[in-house]
Design a protein around this motif. Sequence first.
Motif, PDB file in Angstrom:
ATOM      1  N   GLU A  45      20.982  34.434  -9.373  1.00 39.31           N
ATOM      2  CA  GLU A  45      22.304  35.031  -9.553  1.00 39.31           C
ATOM      3  C   GLU A  45      23.365  34.005  -9.179  1.00 39.31           C
ATOM      4  O   GLU A  45      23.057  32.958  -8.637  1.00 39.31           O
ATOM      5  CB  GLU A  45      22.488  36.260  -8.663  1.00 39.31           C
ATOM      6  CG  GLU A  45      21.222  36.940  -8.309  1.00 39.31           C
ATOM      7  CD  GLU A  45      21.454  38.233  -7.557  1.00 39.31           C
ATOM      8  OE1 GLU A  45      22.537  38.811  -7.622  1.00 39.31           O
ATOM      9  OE2 GLU A  45      20.501  38.666  -6.904  1.00 39.31           O
ATOM     10  N   SER A  46      24.623  34.373  -9.413  1.00 42.58           N
ATOM     11  CA  SER A  46      25.665  33.440  -9.021  1.00 42.58           C
ATOM     12  C   SER A  46      25.628  33.281  -7.510  1.00 42.58           C
ATOM     13  O   SER A  46      25.416  34.247  -6.776  1.00 42.58           O
ATOM     14  CB  SER A  46      27.034  33.905  -9.493  1.00 42.58           C
ATOM     15  OG  SER A  46      27.177  35.278  -9.310  1.00 42.58           O
ATOM     16  N   HIS A 217      20.887  33.270 -15.913  1.00 48.74           N
ATOM     17  CA  HIS A 217      20.602  34.459 -15.115  1.00 48.74           C
ATOM     18  C   HIS A 217      19.980  35.533 -16.004  1.00 48.74           C
ATOM     19  O   HIS A 217      19.671  36.609 -15.550  1.00 48.74           O
ATOM     20  CB  HIS A 217      21.881  34.980 -14.460  1.00 48.74           C
ATOM     21  CG  HIS A 217      22.875  35.490 -15.454  1.00 48.74           C
ATOM     22  ND1 HIS A 217      23.804  34.684 -16.059  1.00 48.74           N
ATOM     23  CD2 HIS A 217      23.037  36.704 -15.993  1.00 48.74           C
ATOM     24  CE1 HIS A 217      24.516  35.408 -16.906  1.00 48.74           C
ATOM     25  NE2 HIS A 217      24.064  36.645 -16.889  1.00 48.74           N
ATOM     26  N   LEU A 219      17.085  37.065 -17.993  1.00 48.49           N
ATOM     27  CA  LEU A 219      15.627  36.982 -18.075  1.00 48.49           C
ATOM     28  C   LEU A 219      15.116  37.074 -19.507  1.00 48.49           C
ATOM     29  O   LEU A 219      14.031  36.606 -19.820  1.00 48.49           O
ATOM     30  CB  LEU A 219      14.997  38.075 -17.204  1.00 48.49           C
ATOM     31  CG  LEU A 219      15.122  37.802 -15.704  1.00 48.49           C
ATOM     32  CD1 LEU A 219      14.871  39.059 -14.902  1.00 48.49           C
ATOM     33  CD2 LEU A 219      14.147  36.714 -15.278  1.00 48.49           C
ATOM     34  N   LEU A 258      14.375  41.697  -9.556  1.00 48.90           N
ATOM     35  CA  LEU A 258      15.084  41.239 -10.755  1.00 48.90           C
ATOM     36  C   LEU A 258      14.504  41.885 -12.005  1.00 48.90           C
ATOM     37  O   LEU A 258      15.225  42.382 -12.866  1.00 48.90           O
ATOM     38  CB  LEU A 258      14.951  39.722 -10.909  1.00 48.90           C
ATOM     39  CG  LEU A 258      15.923  38.826 -10.169  1.00 48.90           C
ATOM     40  CD1 LEU A 258      15.685  37.381 -10.586  1.00 48.90           C
ATOM     41  CD2 LEU A 258      17.365  39.220 -10.451  1.00 48.90           C
ATOM     42  N   ILE A 275      18.566  46.528  -6.888  1.00 49.83           N
ATOM     43  CA  ILE A 275      18.317  45.871  -5.603  1.00 49.83           C
ATOM     44  C   ILE A 275      19.455  46.261  -4.695  1.00 49.83           C
ATOM     45  O   ILE A 275      20.615  46.112  -5.055  1.00 49.83           O
ATOM     46  CB  ILE A 275      18.291  44.335  -5.764  1.00 49.83           C
ATOM     47  CG1 ILE A 275      17.245  43.918  -6.794  1.00 49.83           C
ATOM     48  CG2 ILE A 275      18.029  43.660  -4.426  1.00 49.83           C
ATOM     49  CD1 ILE A 275      17.215  42.429  -7.077  1.00 49.83           C
ATOM     50  N   ARG A 276      19.145  46.781  -3.532  1.00 53.70           N
ATOM     51  CA  ARG A 276      20.239  47.229  -2.663  1.00 53.70           C
ATOM     52  C   ARG A 276      20.924  46.018  -2.019  1.00 53.70           C
ATOM     53  O   ARG A 276      20.349  44.944  -1.900  1.00 53.70           O
ATOM     54  CB  ARG A 276      19.698  48.192  -1.604  1.00 53.70           C
ATOM     55  CG  ARG A 276      18.602  47.562  -0.805  1.00 53.70           C
ATOM     56  CD  ARG A 276      17.893  48.543   0.105  1.00 53.70           C
ATOM     57  NE  ARG A 276      16.808  47.826   0.784  1.00 53.70           N
ATOM     58  CZ  ARG A 276      16.019  48.360   1.673  1.00 53.70           C
ATOM     59  NH1 ARG A 276      16.151  49.616   2.010  1.00 53.70           N
ATOM     60  NH2 ARG A 276      15.062  47.647   2.247  1.00 53.70           N
ATOM     61  N   GLY A 277      22.145  46.224  -1.570  1.00 62.58           N
ATOM     62  CA  GLY A 277      22.870  45.194  -0.833  1.00 62.58           C
ATOM     63  C   GLY A 277      23.350  44.036  -1.688  1.00 62.58           C
ATOM     64  O   GLY A 277      23.351  44.103  -2.918  1.00 62.58           O
ATOM     65  N   THR A 278      23.769  42.973  -1.031  1.00 61.93           N
ATOM     66  CA  THR A 278      24.286  41.793  -1.725  1.00 61.93           C
ATOM     67  C   THR A 278      23.602  40.548  -1.175  1.00 61.93           C
ATOM     68  O   THR A 278      23.018  40.591  -0.090  1.00 61.93           O
ATOM     69  CB  THR A 278      25.805  41.649  -1.499  1.00 61.93           C
ATOM     70  OG1 THR A 278      26.072  41.860  -0.111  1.00 61.93           O
ATOM     71  CG2 THR A 278      26.591  42.662  -2.312  1.00 61.93           C
TER      72      THR A 278
END
Lengths: 356, 312
Positions: A45-46, A217, A219, A258, A275-278
């Motif tokens: 990801e970025s 990014h 897939l 992912l 996906i939870r969170g960052t």
Amino acid sequence: MGEKNIILSVKDLEVKFQVRERVLTAIRNISYDFEEGKVVAIVGESGSGKSVFTKTFTGMLEVNGTISKGEIWFEGKNLVEKTKDSEWEEIRGKKIAMVFQDPMSSLNPILTIGDQISEVIIKHRGLSKEEAKAEAISLMERVGIPNAANRYDEYPFQYSGGMRQRIVIAIALACRPRILICDEPTTALDVTIQAQIIRLIKELSAEFGFTTIYITHDLGVVANVADVVAVMYGGQIIEYGNVEEIFYDSRHPYTWGLLSSLPQLGTKGDDLFAIRGTPPSLFEEIKGDAFALRSQYAMQIDFEEEPPFFKVSDTHYAKTWLLDPRAPKVEQPEAIRGLHERLMASTSKGGGYSGK
Amino acid sequence: MENREKIIEVKNLEVTFQLGGKKTLTAVKNVSFDIYKGETLSLVGESGSGKTTIGRAIIRLNETTDGEILFKGKKINGKIDKETKKDVVRNIQMIFQDPASSLNERATIDYCISEGLYNFHLYEDEEDRERKVSQALADVGLLEEHKSRYPHEFSGGQRQRVGIARAMIMEPQFIVADEPISALDVSIRAQVLNLMKKFQRERGLTYLFIAHDLSVVRHISDRIAVIHKGTIVEMAETEELFNNPLHPYTISLLSAVPMPDPEIEKNKVLIKYDGSEHDYSVDKPDFVEITPGHFVHANQKELEEYRKQLGI
């Protein structure tokens, strides 16, 4: 990796950026060998560090970034030792060429397309002006520009986005590089054009025999373009393997996440897996597994100690404690088991949406 | 579907831009479709196809040159009275592609989200406004402490949540979402899509979802309209479109969709479309409902072929 032909070898690479008063560690100890002639996709990801990682191969880090540790071996030389721009000129563009996301910003708007290609040929290969023109036109034809001879004297604004990206590829290939780095080359393009550009890059890499490092990014793009995939997270490669191994037999919880969150795998009416969170802040020191906080499979050790790479096969490695023999046995999540069969079943026409 | 309530009706819409001098560009030609209450209709096409122009015409950001747009049966394009205008601005909201450029970077999140409330005095007193902002933040999964921050302090995914909160606080009935996830990372996309879906379930919202990638919209759309060069070439319920695509442009788009599966990608056949397959010199095309709910832009000869393909 034994007998494989390694074209570029990265050892313990660490890159730091000075951002105002703080230090950001963008690349955290990456070691990776790029195999000659392959298309290696780097996915992340970025902020995962995928662009920074490849910028170190051509000395193109921003001024506030430095390689604080590690080695990059190419043709018997350690590229990290190069400091001056003049030293990089032997490599950058000539042996390792790049294609970026936005073709308009890589082209000079006030020079003709033809001049921009021949300039490179004259400078790096020492051909005469006429020879360079002939070579440039043949390159333009090769990358799929119709009426190349007539369009030689046109300017970038007269080309569409997809055509411009073809020109950037032609310029990159003008020096016959050994490595082509493609940084999200199709992200700004429409899906139909994207598919054509990807096919072009694959064909050219087979024909010219260069090694491709493809950053993306997406897939879906990876599945098409890659021989080998390296997944990046939090400034590290956390899993790598052949494209089939990554898509059908991934082992790292982040890779699982992912794949599971792909909208193509969603069931109508149900929430998509998210996906939870960052991602973690790279300003702070990361203890243990960088993905632990977001992982539903995290164990005590994931918060305490960084996992090493565990071998899955000769070509497939993953950096997760789940592969430690002492770890409880954890299966791939339901969502991505039988990925191929499920995608095949997603249209009555047998996958690929080809419609025919 | 005929007896379902139509929230938006677009009839023979045309949008033409002045390019300076006498030059004009018709971005949208003779486009007609309805959006039913509570559904998600996706408008899919490549850049320059006119998909965003249609979305912007509905929220009155682009002027229309011909045709009608009705919102709950009432005309909302062209000259309308003040009350109707107010009704549109309040009840139709937009979520933009780039959350960074759609937020005022010099305003706090608190202000960004409250802006619509201020404009329409949709709060009783300061306490009520604060309560509404806190609720909107909580609904999109942001925290109370985020109120005093500025847009640049947020990640792309968080900014898109602010964009959604800002639209949702107006309690709209209809939302135009223009590529709301294209600029986001893969792992964040699913979060934002789930959030939009949640609001639809809870509040009976209707969406027009604008996108360029068919595979992404499949999961969230009830119906899909495919647009090419200002004309809708095909429209059908989602699964019908994926299983029985008729128009060659739809087929070409489907063939180009990147699939996250190396096996499928290896055997992929790209189908090109340039419009030369149509001969519309004599036999003129029309937008025809070929099977119930499945529309295709075609002439008589093509319709016959399509019917044969469908076995009818």
